[in-house]
Scaffold this motif. Structure first.
Motif, PDB file in Angstrom:
ATOM      1  N   ARG A  39     -23.007  -5.843 -12.361  1.00 14.24           N
ATOM      2  CA  ARG A  39     -24.560  -6.431 -12.114  1.00 14.24           C
ATOM      3  C   ARG A  39     -24.335  -7.818 -12.081  1.00 14.24           C
ATOM      4  NH1 ARG A  39     -28.781  -2.851 -12.723  1.00 14.24           N
ATOM      5  NH2 ARG A  39     -28.076  -0.836 -12.830  1.00 14.24           N
ATOM      6  N   ARG A 104     -12.722  -5.601  -8.583  1.00 11.08           N
ATOM      7  CA  ARG A 104     -12.373  -4.283  -9.855  1.00 11.08           C
ATOM      8  C   ARG A 104     -11.219  -5.121 -10.580  1.00 11.08           C
ATOM      9  NH1 ARG A 104     -15.830  -0.331  -9.114  1.00 11.08           N
ATOM     10  NH2 ARG A 104     -14.764   0.386 -11.197  1.00 11.08           N
ATOM     11  N   ARG A 125     -18.080   3.842 -15.131  1.00 11.58           N
ATOM     12  CA  ARG A 125     -17.545   5.022 -14.024  1.00 11.58           C
ATOM     13  C   ARG A 125     -16.056   5.209 -14.033  1.00 11.58           C
ATOM     14  NH1 ARG A 125     -21.878   3.304 -13.655  1.00 11.58           N
ATOM     15  NH2 ARG A 125     -23.623   3.685 -12.099  1.00 11.58           N
ATOM     16  N   ASP A 126     -15.067   4.356 -14.482  1.00 10.01           N
ATOM     17  CA  ASP A 126     -13.796   4.290 -14.445  1.00 10.01           C
ATOM     18  C   ASP A 126     -13.236   4.101 -15.744  1.00 10.01           C
ATOM     19  OD1 ASP A 126     -14.334   1.889 -14.368  1.00 10.01           O
ATOM     20  OD2 ASP A 126     -12.660   1.323 -12.895  1.00 10.01           O
ATOM     21  N   ARG A 182     -15.990   5.891  -2.711  1.00 11.69           N
ATOM     22  CA  ARG A 182     -15.613   4.750  -2.511  1.00 11.69           C
ATOM     23  C   ARG A 182     -13.940   4.948  -2.841  1.00 11.69           C
ATOM     24  NH1 ARG A 182     -17.885   1.912  -7.696  1.00 11.69           N
ATOM     25  NH2 ARG A 182     -16.494   2.896  -9.270  1.00 11.69           N
TER      26      ARG A 182
HETATM   27  O1   DC Z   1     -23.876   1.692 -14.811  1.00  8.79           O
HETATM   28  P1   DC Z   1     -24.864   0.410 -13.906  1.00  8.79           P
HETATM   29  O2   DC Z   1     -25.888   1.356 -13.241  1.00  8.79           O
HETATM   30  O3   DC Z   1     -25.069  -0.597 -14.871  1.00  8.79           O
HETATM   31  O4   DC Z   1     -23.702   0.045 -12.799  1.00  8.79           O
HETATM   32  C1   DC Z   1     -23.874  -0.781 -11.689  1.00  8.79           C
HETATM   33  C2   DC Z   1     -22.941  -0.454 -10.554  1.00  8.79           C
HETATM   34  O5   DC Z   1     -21.743  -0.908 -10.868  1.00  8.79           O
HETATM   35  C3   DC Z   1     -22.949   1.014 -10.163  1.00  8.79           C
HETATM   36  O6   DC Z   1     -23.317   0.931  -8.757  1.00  8.79           O
HETATM   37  C4   DC Z   1     -21.578   1.105 -10.047  1.00  8.79           C
HETATM   38  C5   DC Z   1     -20.781   0.204 -10.623  1.00  8.79           C
HETATM   39  N1   DC Z   1     -19.912   0.431 -11.740  1.00  8.79           N
HETATM   40  C6   DC Z   1     -18.397   0.645 -11.408  1.00  8.79           C
HETATM   41  O7   DC Z   1     -18.293   0.828 -10.243  1.00  8.79           O
HETATM   42  N2   DC Z   1     -17.556   0.658 -12.629  1.00  8.79           N
HETATM   43  C7   DC Z   1     -18.189   0.686 -13.496  1.00  8.79           C
HETATM   44  N3   DC Z   1     -17.000   0.883 -14.513  1.00  8.79           N
HETATM   45  C8   DC Z   1     -19.410   0.308 -13.978  1.00  8.79           C
HETATM   46  C9   DC Z   1     -20.209   0.322 -12.959  1.00  8.79           C
END
Ligand code: DC
Length: 219
Positions: A39, A104, A125-126, A182
């Motif tokens: 973000r 990333r 997410r990862d 993705r």
């Molecule tokens: O958890 P969040 O809604 O604050 O995450 C914002 C965006 O960042 C979400 O679209 C996915 C991405 N994100 C990611 O790809 N990998 C992460 N480890 C955390 C978030």
């Protein structure tokens, strides 16, 4: 050193952030909100007028992000952006920049630096698949898109924002689709993750379930 790590991954608005904070509080661990880094990257690019599709330029910003987490607040170049990074359009932007491999990669070392004694709870997410594959505990926290949209709706209304539930359900599905499909670090449970569906659970129950996994791993 073998720092205990609890990785909590899952889709948008699954409650990961709240759960990670509470679990970290109970154990006295550090906490990493990795989504906030995506973000912040999106917000920084938007403010600098950098196109979110310009992978090299956005990655360069991500690598040099002047961000700090202090006293439960988030600062970007000295400005408190705790509220600004939660805006829906910044979330949308985060989802776009998170699909860029160079971005990333640029955020990887920064995330790994959070693994410090006495332990870390990392949400994203990862966390369990890419950033901390060695994590002792991997939780994949999910809930139905409707339940998640409803939680987000309540949060927005409580904060005095306007919100439309059907729009939120639609946005939630679209973001899930983008995060899951993705090519790089897609949203999916690690093979050794415990999948927790919180649709019918409250926060305390989920926190207890995660702590139980942690305790069980230490026996
Ligand atoms: O958890 P969040 O809604 O604050 O995450 C914002 C965006 O960042 C979400 O679209 C996915 C991405 N994100 C990611 O790809 N990998 C992460 N480890 C955390 C978030």
């Amino acid at each position: 050193m073998n720092i205990p790590i609890i990785a909590i991954d899952g889709p948008s608005a699954s409650g990961k952030g709240t759960i990670a904070e509470r679990v970290a509080e109970r154990l006295g661990f550090h906490v990493l909100d990795s989504g906030a880094l995506y973000r912040l990257t999106a917000l920084y690019a938007m403010r600098k007028g950098v196109a979110l599709t310009d992978e090299a330029a956005v990655a360069a910003l991500a690598a040099s992000l002047p961000a700090e987490f202090r006293q439960g607040e988030v600062w970007l170049a000295g400005e408190n952006v705790g509220q600004a990074i939660r805006a829906e359009e910044v979330g949308e932007g985060a989802s776009k920049v998170a699909a860029l491999p160079a971005v990333r990669e640029a955020l990887l070392a920064r995330q790994r630096a959070y693994a410090q004694a006495p332990g870390l709870v990392a949400d994203g997410r990862d966390m369990g698949t890419v950033v901390f594959p060695q994590a002792q505990i991997k939780v994949f926290l999910t809930a139905s898109p409707e339940a998640r949209a409803e939680r987000r709706y309540k949060q927005l209304i409580e904060k005095g924002n306007s919100a439309n539930l059907p729009d939120l359900v639609r946005d939630m599905r679209a973001r899930d689709e983008r995060d899951t499909r993705r090519a790089v670090a897609p949203l999916k449970p690690a093979p050794d993750a415990v999948v927790l569906d919180s649709t019918a659970m409250n926060i305390d129950q989920v926190v207890e379930a995660v702590l139980e996994c942690y305790r069980a791993s230490r026996n």
